[in-house]
Design a protein around this motif. Structure first.
Motif, PDB file in Angstrom:
ATOM      1  N   ALA A   2       0.827  -1.198   0.000  1.00  0.00           N
ATOM      2  CA  ALA A   2       0.000   0.000   0.000  1.00  0.00           C
ATOM      3  C   ALA A   2       0.865   1.253   0.000  1.00  0.00           C
ATOM      4  CB  ALA A   2      -0.938  -0.005   1.206  1.00  0.00           C
ATOM      5  N   ARG A   3       1.990   1.228   0.739  1.00  0.00           N
ATOM      6  CA  ARG A   3       2.889   2.388   0.777  1.00  0.00           C
ATOM      7  C   ARG A   3       3.475   2.641  -0.608  1.00  0.00           C
ATOM      8  NH1 ARG A   3       5.574   5.806   3.950  1.00  0.00           N
ATOM      9  NH2 ARG A   3       7.802   6.109   3.699  1.00  0.00           N
ATOM     10  N   THR A   4       3.868   1.575  -1.295  1.00  0.00           N
ATOM     11  CA  THR A   4       4.401   1.703  -2.645  1.00  0.00           C
ATOM     12  C   THR A   4       3.343   2.307  -3.563  1.00  0.00           C
ATOM     13  OG1 THR A   4       5.843  -0.182  -2.295  1.00  0.00           O
ATOM     14  CG2 THR A   4       5.443   0.440  -4.569  1.00  0.00           C
ATOM     15  N   ASN A   5       2.085   1.863  -3.418  1.00  0.00           N
ATOM     16  CA  ASN A   5       1.013   2.400  -4.249  1.00  0.00           C
ATOM     17  C   ASN A   5       0.808   3.886  -3.986  1.00  0.00           C
ATOM     18  OD1 ASN A   5       0.585  -0.052  -5.457  1.00  0.00           O
ATOM     19  ND2 ASN A   5      -1.145  -0.613  -4.160  1.00  0.00           N
ATOM     20  N   GLN A   6       0.856   4.304  -2.721  1.00  0.00           N
ATOM     21  CA  GLN A   6       0.689   5.724  -2.404  1.00  0.00           C
ATOM     22  C   GLN A   6       1.868   6.545  -2.916  1.00  0.00           C
ATOM     23  OE1 GLN A   6      -2.038   7.287  -1.407  1.00  0.00           O
ATOM     24  NE2 GLN A   6      -2.958   5.257  -1.613  1.00  0.00           N
ATOM     25  N   THR A   7       3.065   6.000  -2.809  1.00  0.00           N
ATOM     26  CA  THR A   7       4.251   6.676  -3.332  1.00  0.00           C
ATOM     27  C   THR A   7       4.145   6.827  -4.840  1.00  0.00           C
ATOM     28  OG1 THR A   7       5.589   5.811  -1.528  1.00  0.00           O
ATOM     29  CG2 THR A   7       6.772   6.578  -3.481  1.00  0.00           C
ATOM     30  N   ARG A   8       3.727   5.782  -5.509  1.00  0.00           N
ATOM     31  CA  ARG A   8       3.560   5.830  -6.970  1.00  0.00           C
ATOM     32  C   ARG A   8       2.455   6.808  -7.347  1.00  0.00           C
ATOM     33  NH1 ARG A   8       4.500   1.915 -11.185  1.00  0.00           N
ATOM     34  NH2 ARG A   8       6.531   1.832 -10.198  1.00  0.00           N
ATOM     35  N   ARG A   9       1.334   6.798  -6.600  1.00  0.00           N
ATOM     36  CA  ARG A   9       0.233   7.720  -6.885  1.00  0.00           C
ATOM     37  C   ARG A   9       0.712   9.168  -6.763  1.00  0.00           C
ATOM     38  NH1 ARG A   9      -5.120   7.571  -7.219  1.00  0.00           N
ATOM     39  NH2 ARG A   9      -5.240   5.390  -6.600  1.00  0.00           N
ATOM     40  N   ARG A  10       1.473   9.465  -5.697  1.00  0.00           N
ATOM     41  CA  ARG A  10       2.003  10.823  -5.529  1.00  0.00           C
ATOM     42  C   ARG A  10       2.933  11.199  -6.673  1.00  0.00           C
ATOM     43  NH1 ARG A  10       2.111   9.561  -0.185  1.00  0.00           N
ATOM     44  NH2 ARG A  10       4.291   8.921  -0.273  1.00  0.00           N
ATOM     45  N   ALA A  11       3.771  10.256  -7.089  1.00  0.00           N
ATOM     46  CA  ALA A  11       4.690  10.519  -8.199  1.00  0.00           C
ATOM     47  C   ALA A  11       3.908  10.795  -9.488  1.00  0.00           C
ATOM     48  CB  ALA A  11       5.641   9.344  -8.395  1.00  0.00           C
ATOM     49  N   LEU A  12       2.827  10.076  -9.705  1.00  0.00           N
ATOM     50  CA  LEU A  12       2.001  10.301 -10.895  1.00  0.00           C
ATOM     51  C   LEU A  12       1.293  11.647 -10.825  1.00  0.00           C
ATOM     52  CD1 LEU A  12       0.540   6.703 -11.270  1.00  0.00           C
ATOM     53  CD2 LEU A  12       2.102   7.835 -12.886  1.00  0.00           C
ATOM     54  N   LEU A  13       0.825  12.022  -9.640  1.00  0.00           N
ATOM     55  CA  LEU A  13       0.182  13.328  -9.489  1.00  0.00           C
ATOM     56  C   LEU A  13       1.189  14.459  -9.674  1.00  0.00           C
ATOM     57  CD1 LEU A  13      -2.276  12.554  -6.562  1.00  0.00           C
ATOM     58  CD2 LEU A  13      -2.875  13.061  -8.947  1.00  0.00           C
ATOM     59  N   ASP A  14       2.406  14.292  -9.148  1.00  0.00           N
ATOM     60  CA  ASP A  14       3.447  15.290  -9.389  1.00  0.00           C
ATOM     61  C   ASP A  14       3.758  15.397 -10.879  1.00  0.00           C
ATOM     62  OD1 ASP A  14       3.911  16.313  -6.824  1.00  0.00           O
ATOM     63  OD2 ASP A  14       5.258  14.661  -6.309  1.00  0.00           O
ATOM     64  N   ALA A  15       3.806  14.263 -11.556  1.00  0.00           N
ATOM     65  CA  ALA A  15       4.050  14.276 -13.004  1.00  0.00           C
ATOM     66  C   ALA A  15       2.902  14.968 -13.729  1.00  0.00           C
ATOM     67  CB  ALA A  15       4.235  12.845 -13.517  1.00  0.00           C
ATOM     68  N   ALA A  16       1.665  14.725 -13.290  1.00  0.00           N
ATOM     69  CA  ALA A  16       0.510  15.383 -13.910  1.00  0.00           C
ATOM     70  C   ALA A  16       0.606  16.899 -13.738  1.00  0.00           C
ATOM     71  CB  ALA A  16      -0.785  14.855 -13.297  1.00  0.00           C
ATOM     72  N   ILE A  17       1.041  17.346 -12.573  1.00  0.00           N
ATOM     73  CA  ILE A  17       1.213  18.782 -12.328  1.00  0.00           C
ATOM     74  C   ILE A  17       2.270  19.352 -13.260  1.00  0.00           C
ATOM     75  CG2 ILE A  17       2.103  20.419 -10.606  1.00  0.00           C
ATOM     76  CD1 ILE A  17       0.550  18.636  -8.515  1.00  0.00           C
ATOM     77  N   ASP A  18       3.371  18.641 -13.431  1.00  0.00           N
ATOM     78  CA  ASP A  18       4.426  19.100 -14.339  1.00  0.00           C
ATOM     79  C   ASP A  18       3.929  19.155 -15.786  1.00  0.00           C
ATOM     80  OD1 ASP A  18       6.198  19.410 -12.219  1.00  0.00           O
ATOM     81  OD2 ASP A  18       7.050  17.399 -12.476  1.00  0.00           O
ATOM     82  N   VAL A  19       3.145  18.166 -16.193  1.00  0.00           N
ATOM     83  CA  VAL A  19       2.588  18.157 -17.552  1.00  0.00           C
ATOM     84  C   VAL A  19       1.631  19.337 -17.731  1.00  0.00           C
ATOM     85  CG1 VAL A  19       1.066  16.893 -19.145  1.00  0.00           C
ATOM     86  CG2 VAL A  19       2.903  15.679 -17.938  1.00  0.00           C
ATOM     87  N   LEU A  20       0.780  19.587 -16.737  1.00  0.00           N
ATOM     88  CA  LEU A  20      -0.135  20.730 -16.816  1.00  0.00           C
ATOM     89  C   LEU A  20       0.636  22.031 -16.983  1.00  0.00           C
ATOM     90  CD1 LEU A  20      -2.720  19.768 -14.065  1.00  0.00           C
ATOM     91  CD2 LEU A  20      -3.277  20.286 -16.450  1.00  0.00           C
ATOM     92  N   ALA A  21       1.701  22.184 -16.220  1.00  0.00           N
ATOM     93  CA  ALA A  21       2.492  23.413 -16.295  1.00  0.00           C
ATOM     94  C   ALA A  21       3.175  23.559 -17.652  1.00  0.00           C
ATOM     95  CB  ALA A  21       3.532  23.438 -15.178  1.00  0.00           C
ATOM     96  N   ASP A  22       3.667  22.457 -18.196  1.00  0.00           N
ATOM     97  CA  ASP A  22       4.424  22.502 -19.455  1.00  0.00           C
ATOM     98  C   ASP A  22       3.543  22.526 -20.697  1.00  0.00           C
ATOM     99  OD1 ASP A  22       6.810  22.496 -18.078  1.00  0.00           O
ATOM    100  OD2 ASP A  22       7.121  20.333 -18.295  1.00  0.00           O
ATOM    101  N   HIS A  23       2.398  21.827 -20.646  1.00  0.00           N
ATOM    102  CA  HIS A  23       1.608  21.629 -21.863  1.00  0.00           C
ATOM    103  C   HIS A  23       0.152  22.063 -21.742  1.00  0.00           C
ATOM    104  CE1 HIS A  23       5.043  19.428 -23.385  1.00  0.00           C
ATOM    105  NE2 HIS A  23       5.034  18.706 -22.289  1.00  0.00           N
TER     106      HIS A  23
END
Length: 195
Positions: A2-23
């Motif tokens: 579950a911790r790995t899933n939450q870490t991965r989810r946060r990483a995906l949300l951070d990536a989504a934020i970066d994509v929103l900012a860039d594109h």
């Protein structure tokens, strides 16, 4: 697991934020998020059933990303509640946003997207309302000069300053430097209890 899933989810949300900012919002696709997060294709779609869910959760997460750490909040609350302490807090806010401009640019993209998507608007309204309420309570309960109106005026002034800084950095007010502008805003908004 579950911790790995939450870490991965946060990483995906951070990536989504970066994509929103860039594109922008139109560039936010599962493939773009997978690429930005450096994960196998299809990973984002395993965590978020659709694009609306991804947008909504990115809207909630961006505030976590931009927020000061509890340790930083403790340090900001330590000095006496003076105009100078407010000035230091506003500089800290500006510095945090300047270190992570993608977070704030993504927030602006999400705000625009919220005008078209009720779920995104609801997530942002909830998060921003809570942030404003917390900021006002911190100011008022901490005994800082001024009251609720002062705290709200600071929030609105700093929001405008940050938008100008991130989106139109070549405007003439930049010649004075953001540091001087922040000092001027605080002096104009926060009353001096000593006259």
């Amino acid at each position: 697991m579950a911790r790995t899933n939450q870490t991965r989810r946060r990483a995906l949300l951070d990536a989504a934020i970066d994509v929103l900012a860039d594109h922008g919002a139109r560039g936010l696709t599962f493939r773009a998020v997978d690429t930005a997060a450096a994960v196998p294709a299809g990973t984002a779609s395993n965590y978020f059933p659709d694009r609306d869910t991804l947008l909504t959760q990115a809207g909630a997460h961006v505030h976590v990303r931009l927020a000061p750490t509890p340790q930083r909040m403790s340090r900001l609350a330590t000095p006496a509640p003076t105009r100078q302490a407010v000035r230091a807090a506003m500089h800290d806010l500006f510095d945090r946003v300047s270190r992570d401009p993608a977070g704030y640019l993504a927030l602006l993209e999400l705000r625009l997207e919220g005008t078209r998507r009720p779920h995104v608007r609801a997530a942002l309204t909830s998060a921003i309302s809570a942030n404003i309420t917390d900021s006002i309570a911190f100011h008022v309960d901490g005994g800082y000069p001024g009251g609720r109106r002062t705290a709200l005026a600071l929030y609105l002034a700093m929001s405008g300053l940050i938008v100008e800084h991130l989106t139109l950095p070549d405007t003439t007010w930049h010649q004075a430097g953001p540091e001087n502008t922040i000092d001027d805003l605080v002096d104009a908004i926060v009353p001096d209890p000593h006259g």
